[in-house]
Structures are given as structure tokens and as C-alpha cells.
Design a protein around this motif. Structure first.
Motif, short mmCIF file in Angstrom:
data_model
loop_
_atom_site.label_atom_id
_atom_site.label_comp_id
_atom_site.label_asym_id
_atom_site.label_seq_id
_atom_site.Cartn_x
_atom_site.Cartn_y
_atom_site.Cartn_z
N UNK A 145 0.64 -1.02 0.17
CA UNK A 145 0.18 -0.16 0.01
C UNK A 145 0.97 1.28 -0.15
N UNK A 146 1.98 1.22 0.61
CA UNK A 146 2.97 2.32 0.54
C UNK A 146 3.43 2.66 -0.65
N UNK A 147 3.70 1.34 -1.27
CA UNK A 147 4.43 1.26 -2.66
C UNK A 147 3.66 1.94 -3.57
N UNK A 148 2.47 1.33 -3.72
CA UNK A 148 1.37 1.47 -4.70
C UNK A 148 0.19 2.07 -4.39
N UNK A 149 0.05 3.04 -3.57
CA UNK A 149 -1.01 3.53 -3.10
C UNK A 149 -2.16 3.93 -3.85
N UNK A 150 -1.95 4.09 -4.98
CA UNK A 150 -3.17 4.51 -6.06
C UNK A 150 -3.60 3.20 -6.99
N UNK A 151 -3.00 1.94 -6.85
CA UNK A 151 -3.46 1.33 -7.50
C UNK A 151 -4.57 0.53 -6.88
N UNK A 152 -5.46 -0.03 -7.85
CA UNK A 152 -6.90 -0.45 -7.35
C UNK A 152 -6.97 -1.95 -7.50
N UNK A 153 -7.57 -2.54 -6.20
CA UNK A 153 -8.22 -3.77 -6.02
C UNK A 153 -9.74 -3.91 -6.22
N UNK A 154 -10.19 -4.92 -6.50
CA UNK A 154 -11.59 -5.15 -6.91
C UNK A 154 -12.37 -5.87 -5.41
N UNK A 155 -12.82 -4.88 -4.65
CA UNK A 155 -13.70 -5.61 -3.46
C UNK A 155 -14.92 -6.33 -4.02
N UNK A 156 -14.64 -7.55 -3.57
CA UNK A 156 -15.82 -8.61 -3.85
C UNK A 156 -15.88 -8.83 -5.64
N UNK A 157 -14.43 -8.60 -5.93
CA UNK A 157 -14.21 -8.79 -7.57
C UNK A 157 -15.17 -7.72 -8.42
N UNK A 158 -15.72 -6.67 -7.81
CA UNK A 158 -16.74 -5.76 -8.54
C UNK A 158 -16.28 -4.36 -8.20
N UNK A 159 -16.04 -3.85 -6.98
CA UNK A 159 -15.92 -2.56 -6.64
C UNK A 159 -14.41 -1.95 -6.55
#
Length: 277
Positions: A145-159
Motif C-alpha cells: 500500500x505504501x509503494x502503490x497507494x493508487x493501484x486499485x483492487x476489486x472489492x468482492x471482484x466488483x468494486x
């Protein structure tokens, strides 16, 4: 950071590559033991200074086999996530720094267990794997999270949610756990998270190993290796004559105010006298 740089130059060749694969493999062995002989994990493999000081020295290593979660679909998803995050960190930092991050968490956990054992007077068994790899795994996510703060993960594979918000949530959860548990649990949390504290909160020059800087250095080494084979340099300061071969920390820019293609290093880009025809 200077100490870590020296250690990397001296011992970097001994680093374990693809360390996350071995971590997940250790958990797979732990899950097999969980199903075949459930009592073995905690009764004979956990990190218990009481038994270690009485000859069961294998516990110094075998406690990392104990999985952080009970088996299930959610656990499989989380392990796959930590595997991906760990590989990304290794590619960003290099194998040696990633090794140092993980093993410093493991070693500090062992030291924390013995310190707590001594403070509590000895002759005590913690039980239920008080010291585990649970928070060490969480430190991997926090590091990502410190290295890539703006990368996105999909919450519940959707959000889609940026990693930094997950990092803040993880941090809040750790703080809450720290406040709600007893002193033994607090020592366990601090010991397991010591690698994150050491690498991020006590390192003021971390930008040297940030993803952007790592890519810049990799591109620089690739360019210099190509120019070194041909005997031709790509950059040269019009004032001091330095080229990219004189140091990997040098940057060169052309001056838009000079008449002609005059290139300067960072030391002379803003201090030189503009050339006019």
C-alpha cells in the motif's frame, strides 16, 4: 539505508528468489498437517520459548508452517493475494530487500517471544500460537500500500478501491487489536510488525527504492550497458563533461534557453550561462 545497500552488495547473491512461493508452500504443508494431525501444529510446531529452551529447537523454524487462517475459500483467495503482492514487492525492491523485509519480521517475532517469556518470569507456555505469521502477512499488504497507494483492487471482484484505503483500514484494524488485547498480545503485534516499522517509519530516504526510482535505475543500467558495448555515451554535460557512465545518480537535460543542443547535468542545468548566437 546505507547499511542495507552495503549488505545487498555483499550478500545479495545469496537472496532467495521467489520467496513468496516458499511462504505459500510452507502454509500448504501446514494445512496438510492440520487435516492429517490437527494437534501437531500447536502442540509440537508453535513458537514456544518454554519448549525451545528444553531442547525442542525445531520450533524456531517450524512455527512458520502454521497458516494465518483456518482453511476455506476466503483463505485461499487471501493467500493468492499475498502471493501476488509479495512477488510485486520483490520485483520492485529486488530479492535481497524483500528477503530482508520478511526475515526481519520473522527474527523480530522470535526475539519478541523470548523477551516476553523472560519478562513474564519463564516457565510459561503461551498456547494457541500467540506468535504467528499473521501480522507478518499483514505487513506485506501495508508495504504494498505504501509503494502503490493508487493501484486499485476489486472489492468482492466488483468494486474498485485504491490500495491506500485498504492500507488505512488494515492499519486501523492493527491499532484496534493492539488496544483491545493484553500486553502479551501487544508484544506479539509489535514484534511481528517490526519489519514494517523499521523499513517505513524509521527510513527517511525510502524514495531510493520506490517503484518509480527502481524503474529509472533499471532503464539507466540498460541504456549504459548498451552504450558501454558500443563505446558511445548518450549524455554529456557541456560544462563539466560528465556522462551517464560517471554515476547512476546523474540526470541530464537540454536547456531550452540556449541556442543549440546544449545538454547539462543536474548540477549545471540551472547555474550555467546561457549560450546565445
Amino acid at each position: 539505508m546505507n547499511f542495507l545497500n552495503k549488505m545487498e552488495r555483499k550478500f545479495g547473491r545469496y537472496a532467495i528468489h521467489n520467496l513468496s512461493t516458499y511462504i505459500i508452500g510452507a502454509y500448504v504443508i501446514g494445512y496438510f498437517l492440520y487435516f492429517l494431525a490437527p494437534g501437531v501444529l500447536y502442540n509440537y510446531l508453535s513458537l514456544e520459548p518454554y519448549y525451545i529452551l528444553r531442547g525442542q529447537i525445531w520450533r524456531l523454524i517450524t512455527w512458520v508452517l502454521i497458516p494465518p487462517e483456518s482453511p476455506g475459500i476466503f483463505t485461499i483467495i487471501m493467500l493468492m493475494l499475498y502471493y501476488s503482492l509479495g512477488n510485486s514487492l520483490e520485483q520492485t525492491w529486488g530479492a535481497f530487500r524483500y528477503n530482508a523485509y520478511i526475515f526481519s519480521g520473522i527474527i523480530s517475532t522470535i526475539i519478541g517471544a523470548f523477551i516476553l517469556y523472560a519478562v513474564m518470569g519463564g516457565n510459561i507456555v503461551f498456547g494457541q500460537a500467540l506468535f504467528s505469521t499473521y501480522y507478518i502477512n499483514m505487513s506485506i499488504f501495508l508495504a504494498f500500500a505504501v509503494c502503490y497507494p493508487n493501484m486499485e483492487l476489486l472489492l468482492y471482484f466488483i468494486i474498485p478501491i485504491k490500495v491506500k484505503w485498504f492500507g488505512i483500514l488494515y492499519g486501523a484494524f492493527i491499532v484496534l487489536s493492539f488496544l483491545q488485547t493484553n500486553w502479551a498480545g501487544r508484544v506479539a503485534i509489535i514484534a511481528s510488525m517490526f519489519n514494517f516499522i523499521l523499513f517505513f517509519l524509521m527510513t527517511r530516504n525510502y524514495n531510493k527504492v520506490s517503484p518509480k526510482e527502481i524503474r529509472r535505475k533499471q532503464n539507466f543500467k540498460r541504456q549504459t550497458s548498451q552504450s558501454g558495448r558500443s563505446g558511445i555515451t548518450k549524455h554529456k554535460c557541456a560544462i563539466c563533461g560528465r556522462t551517464e557512465l560517471d554515476g547512476d545518480d546523474l540526470e541530464f537535460r537540454f536547456c531550452s534557453k540556449c541556442d543549440g543542443n546544449y545538454e547539462y547535468c543536474q548540477d549545471h542545468l540551472f547555474t550555467h550561462k546561457h549560450i546565445k548566437k
